[in-house]
Scaffold this motif. Structure first.
Motif, PDB file in Angstrom:
ATOM      1  N   LYS A  46       0.011  67.894  29.013  1.00 11.78           N
ATOM      2  CA  LYS A  46       0.678  67.106  27.990  1.00 11.78           C
ATOM      3  C   LYS A  46       2.168  66.981  28.275  1.00 11.78           C
ATOM      4  CE  LYS A  46      -2.698  66.240  25.041  1.00 11.78           C
ATOM      5  NZ  LYS A  46      -3.035  64.880  24.578  1.00 11.78           N
ATOM      6  N   LEU A  47       2.699  65.792  28.033  1.00 13.07           N
ATOM      7  CA  LEU A  47       4.133  65.545  28.124  1.00 13.07           C
ATOM      8  C   LEU A  47       4.527  64.844  26.827  1.00 13.07           C
ATOM      9  CD1 LEU A  47       6.401  66.074  30.195  1.00 13.07           C
ATOM     10  CD2 LEU A  47       6.128  63.701  30.939  1.00 13.07           C
ATOM     11  N   ILE A  48       5.123  65.610  25.923  1.00 16.23           N
ATOM     12  CA  ILE A  48       5.354  65.171  24.544  1.00 16.23           C
ATOM     13  C   ILE A  48       6.835  64.879  24.354  1.00 16.23           C
ATOM     14  CG2 ILE A  48       5.127  65.811  22.113  1.00 16.23           C
ATOM     15  CD1 ILE A  48       3.014  67.955  23.252  1.00 16.23           C
ATOM     16  N   LEU A  49       7.140  63.688  23.876  1.00 21.59           N
ATOM     17  CA  LEU A  49       8.520  63.278  23.630  1.00 21.59           C
ATOM     18  C   LEU A  49       8.775  63.293  22.133  1.00 21.59           C
ATOM     19  CD1 LEU A  49      11.149  62.100  24.892  1.00 21.59           C
ATOM     20  CD2 LEU A  49      10.158  59.828  24.504  1.00 21.59           C
ATOM     21  N   ILE A  50       9.796  64.051  21.720  1.00 17.42           N
ATOM     22  CA  ILE A  50      10.180  64.099  20.308  1.00 17.42           C
ATOM     23  C   ILE A  50      11.348  63.134  20.105  1.00 17.42           C
ATOM     24  CG2 ILE A  50      10.983  65.539  18.406  1.00 17.42           C
ATOM     25  CD1 ILE A  50       9.714  67.941  19.823  1.00 17.42           C
ATOM     26  N   ASP A  51      11.080  62.042  19.402  1.00 15.71           N
ATOM     27  CA  ASP A  51      12.003  60.927  19.169  1.00 15.71           C
ATOM     28  C   ASP A  51      12.379  60.253  20.491  1.00 15.71           C
ATOM     29  OD1 ASP A  51      11.762  61.150  16.464  1.00 15.71           O
ATOM     30  OD2 ASP A  51      13.791  61.878  16.100  1.00 15.71           O
ATOM     31  N   CYS A  52      12.941  59.036  20.380  1.00 14.49           N
ATOM     32  CA  CYS A  52      13.159  58.263  21.606  1.00 14.49           C
ATOM     33  C   CYS A  52      14.337  57.300  21.505  1.00 14.49           C
ATOM     34  CB  CYS A  52      11.885  57.513  21.992  1.00 14.49           C
ATOM     35  SG  CYS A  52      11.155  56.529  20.671  1.00 14.49           S
ATOM     36  N   GLY A  53      15.266  57.546  20.584  1.00 16.82           N
ATOM     37  CA  GLY A  53      16.513  56.798  20.571  1.00 16.82           C
ATOM     38  C   GLY A  53      16.403  55.364  20.093  1.00 16.82           C
ATOM     39  N   LEU A  54      17.476  54.610  20.364  1.00 21.46           N
ATOM     40  CA  LEU A  54      17.628  53.244  19.871  1.00 21.46           C
ATOM     41  C   LEU A  54      16.804  52.217  20.630  1.00 21.46           C
ATOM     42  CD1 LEU A  54      21.495  53.454  19.696  1.00 21.46           C
ATOM     43  CD2 LEU A  54      20.125  52.868  17.702  1.00 21.46           C
ATOM     44  N   GLY A  55      16.472  52.502  21.881  1.00 16.95           N
ATOM     45  CA  GLY A  55      15.860  51.498  22.728  1.00 16.95           C
ATOM     46  C   GLY A  55      16.888  50.459  23.161  1.00 16.95           C
ATOM     47  N   ASN A  56      16.397  49.366  23.773  1.00 13.66           N
ATOM     48  CA  ASN A  56      17.323  48.344  24.271  1.00 13.66           C
ATOM     49  C   ASN A  56      16.871  46.919  23.977  1.00 13.66           C
ATOM     50  OD1 ASN A  56      15.188  47.991  26.043  1.00 13.66           O
ATOM     51  ND2 ASN A  56      16.261  48.871  27.812  1.00 13.66           N
ATOM     52  N   LYS A  57      15.912  46.749  23.070  1.00 14.75           N
ATOM     53  CA  LYS A  57      15.356  45.416  22.850  1.00 14.75           C
ATOM     54  C   LYS A  57      16.132  44.577  21.837  1.00 14.75           C
ATOM     55  CE  LYS A  57      12.007  47.062  19.430  1.00 14.75           C
ATOM     56  NZ  LYS A  57      12.466  48.475  19.550  1.00 14.75           N
ATOM     57  N   GLN A  58      17.020  45.201  21.038  1.00 12.31           N
ATOM     58  CA  GLN A  58      17.767  44.431  20.048  1.00 12.31           C
ATOM     59  C   GLN A  58      18.844  43.593  20.738  1.00 12.31           C
ATOM     60  OE1 GLN A  58      16.495  44.508  17.117  1.00 12.31           O
ATOM     61  NE2 GLN A  58      15.196  46.306  17.377  1.00 12.31           N
ATOM     62  N   ASP A  59      19.346  42.594  20.017  1.00 13.86           N
ATOM     63  CA  ASP A  59      20.316  41.699  20.628  1.00 13.86           C
ATOM     64  C   ASP A  59      21.735  42.259  20.567  1.00 13.86           C
ATOM     65  OD1 ASP A  59      21.220  41.253  18.001  1.00 13.86           O
ATOM     66  OD2 ASP A  59      20.138  39.359  17.811  1.00 13.86           O
ATOM     67  N   GLU A  60      22.652  41.550  21.206  1.00 16.11           N
ATOM     68  CA  GLU A  60      24.040  42.003  21.309  1.00 16.11           C
ATOM     69  C   GLU A  60      24.695  42.124  19.940  1.00 16.11           C
ATOM     70  OE1 GLU A  60      28.200  40.587  23.506  1.00 16.11           O
ATOM     71  OE2 GLU A  60      26.272  39.716  24.096  1.00 16.11           O
ATOM     72  N   LYS A  61      24.362  41.227  19.032  1.00 18.36           N
ATOM     73  CA  LYS A  61      24.921  41.286  17.688  1.00 18.36           C
ATOM     74  C   LYS A  61      24.517  42.577  16.990  1.00 18.36           C
ATOM     75  CE  LYS A  61      25.020  38.844  13.250  1.00 18.36           C
ATOM     76  NZ  LYS A  61      24.534  37.660  12.476  1.00 18.36           N
ATOM     77  N   PHE A  62      23.250  42.953  17.110  1.00 16.68           N
ATOM     78  CA  PHE A  62      22.758  44.182  16.482  1.00 16.68           C
ATOM     79  C   PHE A  62      23.495  45.396  17.032  1.00 16.68           C
ATOM     80  CE2 PHE A  62      20.018  47.915  16.460  1.00 16.68           C
ATOM     81  CZ  PHE A  62      19.562  47.956  15.161  1.00 16.68           C
ATOM     82  N   PHE A  63      23.510  45.532  18.364  1.00 18.15           N
ATOM     83  CA  PHE A  63      24.154  46.702  18.959  1.00 18.15           C
ATOM     84  C   PHE A  63      25.660  46.686  18.761  1.00 18.15           C
ATOM     85  CE2 PHE A  63      20.217  46.920  21.688  1.00 18.15           C
ATOM     86  CZ  PHE A  63      19.777  48.119  21.158  1.00 18.15           C
ATOM     87  N   GLY A  64      26.231  45.501  18.502  1.00 21.78           N
ATOM     88  CA  GLY A  64      27.660  45.429  18.234  1.00 21.78           C
ATOM     89  C   GLY A  64      28.080  46.191  16.995  1.00 21.78           C
ATOM     90  N   HIS A  65      27.153  46.421  16.077  1.00 22.52           N
ATOM     91  CA  HIS A  65      27.454  47.190  14.861  1.00 22.52           C
ATOM     92  C   HIS A  65      27.529  48.687  15.144  1.00 22.52           C
ATOM     93  CE1 HIS A  65      27.072  43.688  12.309  1.00 22.52           C
ATOM     94  NE2 HIS A  65      25.827  43.479  12.712  1.00 22.52           N
ATOM     95  N   TYR A  66      27.069  49.115  16.325  1.00 19.94           N
ATOM     96  CA  TYR A  66      26.924  50.547  16.588  1.00 19.94           C
ATOM     97  C   TYR A  66      27.745  51.036  17.776  1.00 19.94           C
ATOM     98  CZ  TYR A  66      23.364  49.728  13.179  1.00 19.94           C
ATOM     99  OH  TYR A  66      22.727  49.340  12.022  1.00 19.94           O
TER     100      TYR A  66
END
Length: 288
Positions: A53-73
């Motif tokens: 087993k290789l279990i990942l606990i949570d996985c962050g923001l990802g990268n699929k949102q657009d530039e406007k979305f990530f611009g808030h963060y």
């Protein structure tokens, strides 16, 4: 079993929102703000290698949102989930299970990716099962106005549509179905959001608690240092009080998901209550 900390990416949020009613003159001692009042945060996941087993606990923001979305963060730094998985010799296809503490976008955004060829969203971990709990799933898919902007349907629904979604029982203790031999318990807390799950792992001679959004950074350890994002802040205070006492009694180490600079911490009891004792890297504690 072996554990690996994985920084999935770094971002910034308003310090006042992160510390609620605590004055800036106090919280800035541990979490200094920039000229826009933003503090540095991370999205640190924990990878658990246990047999096959290789279990990942949570996985962050990802990268699929657009530039406007990530611009808030205000994204910063060079970290990514894929980059840090490869550091330990893994790729996303190796992940067998993704355990999600809760479904806010900064914890589960990396679970789903945009697939141009099929013109739609799909799970980013093609060989993995995703784990949440039924109470939180209903809360996230029928969001209240306060949390609606944190529960993004494109982060959540593809897990169900793919047939890869599973619910943990309440309470979740002992056998989880996905890793029956794993020495892990789950603490459920409801102050931040309904049925957030905090994994408790026995590792070598230590007990590590994945603190998620109950205690997002080392600066949030004092009891009343509660995020403005919490839906039930007074309940968070009650849950933190019980949790911190449990940590002291059992000498738990806290694993910080959102602290950009500290991976682990020990606690101590003082005349003012539970406080930070020391911070550590995984390398300092476990030799890597």
């Amino acid at each position: 079993m072996k554990l690996y900390p994985l920084q999935c990416g770094k971002f910034k949020l308003d310090g006042g929102a992160m510390f609620g009613v605590v004055p800036k003159s106090i919280w800035e001692r541990t979490n200094p703000a920039d000229e826009k009042n933003l503090i540095e945060l991370g999205t640190r996941a924990l990878l658990v290698e246990d047999g096959k087993k290789l279990i990942l606990i949570d996985c962050g923001l990802g990268n699929k949102q657009d530039e406007k979305f990530f611009g808030h963060y205000s994204l910063w730094g060079e970290d990514s989930l894929e980059k840090n998985l490869s550091k330990y010799g893994f790729v996303k296809e190796d992940i067998t299970d993704v355990f999600l503490t809760h479904l806010h976008f900064d914890h589960c955004g990396g679970a789903v990716e945009w697939n141009d060829e099929r013109n739609g969203y799909r799970p980013a971990f093609t060989n993995a099962q995703f784990w949440t709990n039924e109470n939180h799933w209903q809360w996230a898919t029928e969001p209240n106005p306060r949390e609606r902007a944190s529960f993004l349907k494109e982060n959540i629904l593809p897990m169900q549509e793919s047939g890869q979604l599973n619910f943990l029982p309440l309470p979740a203790t002992g056998n989880y179905g996905f890793a029956p031999d794993l020495k892990m318990d789950v603490i459920f807390v409801d102050g931040h959001t309904e049925k957030q799950m905090l994994p408790v792992l026995q590792y070598q001679d230590k007990t590590i608690v994945f603190a998620a959004d109950l205690i997002p950074t080392a600066g949030h350890i004092p009891l009343v240092y509660v995020m403005g994002y919490d839906t039930r802040p007074l309940l968070t205070v009650e849950e933190k009080d019980k949790f911190l006492r449990q940590c002291i009694d059992n000498e738990y180490l806290l694993f910080f998901e959102h602290d950009a600079h500290h991976e682990l911490a020990s606690l101590k009891m003082t005349e003012k209550g539970v406080r930070l004792d020391e911070t550590f890297s995984f390398n300092e504690v476990f030799g890597y």
